[in-house]
Structure formats: C-alpha cells, structure tokens
Motif scaffolding. Structure first.
Motif, PDB file in Angstrom:
ATOM      1  N   ARG A  80       0.865  -1.217  -0.113  1.00  0.00           N
ATOM      2  CA  ARG A  80      -0.088  -0.016  -0.076  1.00  0.00           C
ATOM      3  C   ARG A  80       0.799   1.029  -0.096  1.00  0.00           C
ATOM      4  N   ILE A  81       2.014   1.278   0.799  1.00  0.00           N
ATOM      5  CA  ILE A  81       2.881   2.487   0.845  1.00  0.00           C
ATOM      6  C   ILE A  81       3.550   2.630  -0.589  1.00  0.00           C
ATOM      7  N   GLY A  82       3.927   1.469  -1.281  1.00  0.00           N
ATOM      8  CA  GLY A  82       4.760   1.666  -2.393  1.00  0.00           C
ATOM      9  C   GLY A  82       3.732   2.293  -3.668  1.00  0.00           C
ATOM     10  N   GLU A  83       2.443   1.650  -3.444  1.00  0.00           N
ATOM     11  CA  GLU A  83       1.626   2.335  -4.394  1.00  0.00           C
ATOM     12  C   GLU A  83       0.840   3.871  -4.068  1.00  0.00           C
ATOM     13  N   ALA A  84       0.937   4.170  -2.714  1.00  0.00           N
ATOM     14  CA  ALA A  84       0.542   5.380  -2.339  1.00  0.00           C
ATOM     15  C   ALA A  84       1.780   6.664  -2.730  1.00  0.00           C
ATOM     16  N   VAL A  85       2.913   6.149  -2.271  1.00  0.00           N
ATOM     17  CA  VAL A  85       4.071   7.208  -2.516  1.00  0.00           C
ATOM     18  C   VAL A  85       4.020   7.280  -4.177  1.00  0.00           C
ATOM     19  N   SER A  86       3.862   6.349  -5.092  1.00  0.00           N
ATOM     20  CA  SER A  86       3.885   6.198  -6.571  1.00  0.00           C
ATOM     21  C   SER A  86       2.803   7.303  -6.872  1.00  0.00           C
ATOM     22  N   ALA A  87       1.730   7.299  -6.313  1.00  0.00           N
ATOM     23  CA  ALA A  87       0.531   8.359  -6.701  1.00  0.00           C
ATOM     24  C   ALA A  87       0.740   9.564  -6.061  1.00  0.00           C
ATOM     25  N   SER A  88       1.496   9.557  -5.133  1.00  0.00           N
ATOM     26  CA  SER A  88       1.578  10.917  -4.571  1.00  0.00           C
ATOM     27  C   SER A  88       2.828  11.904  -5.038  1.00  0.00           C
ATOM     28  N   ARG A  89       2.737  13.224  -5.084  1.00  0.00           N
ATOM     29  CA  ARG A  89       3.969  13.885  -5.491  1.00  0.00           C
ATOM     30  C   ARG A  89       4.857  14.050  -4.216  1.00  0.00           C
ATOM     31  N   TYR A  90       4.432  14.269  -2.937  1.00  0.00           N
ATOM     32  CA  TYR A  90       5.017  14.367  -1.734  1.00  0.00           C
ATOM     33  C   TYR A  90       5.087  13.237  -0.750  1.00  0.00           C
ATOM     34  N   TRP A  91       5.984  13.120  -0.160  1.00  0.00           N
ATOM     35  CA  TRP A  91       6.115  12.052   1.157  1.00  0.00           C
ATOM     36  C   TRP A  91       7.081  12.523   2.077  1.00  0.00           C
ATOM     37  N   THR A  92       7.083  11.995   3.456  1.00  0.00           N
ATOM     38  CA  THR A  92       7.872  12.432   4.329  1.00  0.00           C
ATOM     39  C   THR A  92       8.522  11.220   4.718  1.00  0.00           C
ATOM     40  N   LEU A  93       9.625  11.387   5.361  1.00  0.00           N
ATOM     41  CA  LEU A  93      10.682  10.319   5.848  1.00  0.00           C
ATOM     42  C   LEU A  93      10.879  10.779   7.400  1.00  0.00           C
ATOM     43  N   SER A  94      10.411   9.924   8.290  1.00  0.00           N
ATOM     44  CA  SER A  94      10.731  10.327   9.706  1.00  0.00           C
ATOM     45  C   SER A  94      11.805   9.317  10.501  1.00  0.00           C
ATOM     46  N   LEU A  95      13.083   9.628  10.835  1.00  0.00           N
ATOM     47  CA  LEU A  95      13.994   8.882  11.455  1.00  0.00           C
ATOM     48  C   LEU A  95      13.597   8.639  12.881  1.00  0.00           C
ATOM     49  N   LEU A  96      13.276   7.407  13.238  1.00  0.00           N
ATOM     50  CA  LEU A  96      12.785   7.192  14.536  1.00  0.00           C
ATOM     51  C   LEU A  96      14.061   7.248  15.775  1.00  0.00           C
ATOM     52  N   THR A  97      13.552   7.443  16.947  1.00  0.00           N
ATOM     53  CA  THR A  97      14.328   7.435  18.088  1.00  0.00           C
ATOM     54  C   THR A  97      14.116   6.084  18.820  1.00  0.00           C
ATOM     55  N   GLY A  98      15.054   5.716  19.745  1.00  0.00           N
ATOM     56  CA  GLY A  98      14.894   4.535  20.426  1.00  0.00           C
ATOM     57  C   GLY A  98      13.623   4.060  21.293  1.00  0.00           C
ATOM     58  N   SER A  99      13.195   5.280  21.626  1.00  0.00           N
ATOM     59  CA  SER A  99      11.835   5.302  22.502  1.00  0.00           C
ATOM     60  C   SER A  99      10.761   5.092  21.508  1.00  0.00           C
ATOM     61  N   GLN A 100      10.861   5.126  20.242  1.00  0.00           N
ATOM     62  CA  GLN A 100       9.777   4.867  19.214  1.00  0.00           C
ATOM     63  C   GLN A 100       9.628   3.552  18.649  1.00  0.00           C
ATOM     64  N   GLN A 101      10.252   2.723  19.328  1.00  0.00           N
ATOM     65  CA  GLN A 101      10.151   0.994  18.650  1.00  0.00           C
ATOM     66  C   GLN A 101       8.839   0.641  18.546  1.00  0.00           C
ATOM     67  N   GLY A 102       7.843   1.077  19.386  1.00  0.00           N
ATOM     68  CA  GLY A 102       6.377   0.753  19.375  1.00  0.00           C
ATOM     69  C   GLY A 102       5.802   1.249  17.977  1.00  0.00           C
ATOM     70  N   ILE A 103       6.207   2.307  17.719  1.00  0.00           N
ATOM     71  CA  ILE A 103       5.486   2.801  16.466  1.00  0.00           C
ATOM     72  C   ILE A 103       6.153   2.344  15.370  1.00  0.00           C
ATOM     73  N   ALA A 104       7.494   1.930  15.148  1.00  0.00           N
ATOM     74  CA  ALA A 104       8.056   1.097  14.264  1.00  0.00           C
ATOM     75  C   ALA A 104       7.451  -0.387  14.198  1.00  0.00           C
ATOM     76  N   ASN A 105       7.133  -1.207  15.275  1.00  0.00           N
ATOM     77  CA  ASN A 105       6.367  -2.304  15.308  1.00  0.00           C
ATOM     78  C   ASN A 105       5.311  -2.100  14.555  1.00  0.00           C
ATOM     79  N   TRP A 106       4.227  -1.285  15.022  1.00  0.00           N
ATOM     80  CA  TRP A 106       2.832  -0.893  14.370  1.00  0.00           C
ATOM     81  C   TRP A 106       2.845  -0.693  13.061  1.00  0.00           C
TER      82      TRP A 106
END
Length: 183
Positions: free
Chosen positions: A74-100
């Motif tokens: 879904r993310i591959g298709e969405a980024v392909s369809a969109s002009r803009y996207w973001t990249l957020s580098l996670l901190t060690g305390s954000q492992q739960g977000i990474a897992n989700w």
C-alpha cells in the motif's frame, strides 16, 4: 542470536534464486545496521505509512534521498501516486511505532490514530512527533528494482522534533531486530 555461517563464497545459479539463496541473502543482509524510519504520504485524504530501513541520502546538492519500498505494498502504491512524501527517522523510544507500522495487515482506515504525528508544511503528509530527523520530499524519479520500487525525492523541508536524551538515541535495525544505541 546465532548467525548462520556461510561458505566464503556462495554462488547463485543463473535464473530464479533458490529458497536457500534467499534465506542466506536475508541472513547476510541483516548484518548491516540501518536506521529505522517511517515513510508516509497522503493520497485523496487518506494517510499511508510504513516502517522502512531501506533508505539513504543520495546527494547534498541538491539534498536528495532514496527509499526502497515493496512495489505491491500500500505504501509503495501510495507514494507512487503522490507527489510528496515524508521520511521520519525514529528514536529508540519509538520502537512501538516501528512495530505498529511494520505489522502486516494494519488497518487502512485509522492507521495513524495510534501514532502521534503532525502534518508537514510542504507535503501535508504525516511527520512522526519526536522524530530524530524528518524530511519532506518531492518525488523526482522512480525505478523498479526486482520486487521493489526505488523512489528518489528531493528534500523540500527538513528538521528535528526530538528533545532531551532522544537526540542521541536512534532506533537501529541489526540482525533482524531493533536496537538502541543508548538506554
């Protein structure tokens, strides 16, 4: 964790790789430590996001980055369809977000209700709150590569949202697991 030992050189036969080839590739590829990030975009009012470790800075002039996304995701298709996207580098305390956001079968509706974020000023795409660094990107090229899509974007805005100890605590993926540099 035990790492499988491979012969000094494992040659792949021409044609499709065997399951053994793929397993060894995954094992050896997991030996490269990589920063953990979230790619996100919005298409027709719906947010899409996924955890990635396949990203890299490409150029400083102009600031350009690349991300590798599974082509049929879904993310591959969405980024392909969109002009803009973001990249957020996670901190060690954000492992739960990474897992989700790495979990297969996350809901299409309400994906971001469990993730604290703000909207990018340029992209209007989600930027993860407290991100070690964030980049808002405009796609300038896409390249199919085997099962993946390599998306190249020029940076249109960037910054950091991390504070305190999180500034020195990136989330890293190594050996098929998440790790923190500081505890």
């Amino acid at each position: 964790m035990e790492i499988a030992q491979a012969p000094a050189t494992h040659r792949l036969q021409p044609g499709a790789p065997s399951e053994e080839d793929i397993d060894l590739y995954r094992t050896l590829g997991a030996n490269a430590a990589a920063g953990v990030a979230v790619v996100a975009t919005s298409v027709r009012g719906r947010d899409y996001a996924a955890t990635v470790t396949g990203w890299l800075p490409v150029s400083y002039d102009p600031p350009t980055m690349l991300v590798s996304l599974y082509g049929e995701s879904r993310i591959g298709e969405a980024v392909s369809a969109s002009r803009y996207w973001t990249l957020s580098l996670l901190t060690g305390s954000q492992q739960g977000i990474a897992n989700w956001l790495a979990s297969p079968g996350t809901p299409l509706e309400g994906l971001m209700t469990q993730v604290p974020f703000r909207r990018g000023e340029v992209s209007s795409a989600p930027i993860i709150d407290n991100a070690l660094a964030f980049f808002e990107l405009e796609t300038v090229a896409t390249h199919p590569a085997a099962t993946h899509l390599l998306v190249v974007g020029e940076v249109r805005a960037m910054g950091t949202l991390a504070t305190g100890r999180d500034v020195l605590d990136p989330l890293v993926h190594f050996g098929s697991a998440y790790h923190r540099l500081n505890r």
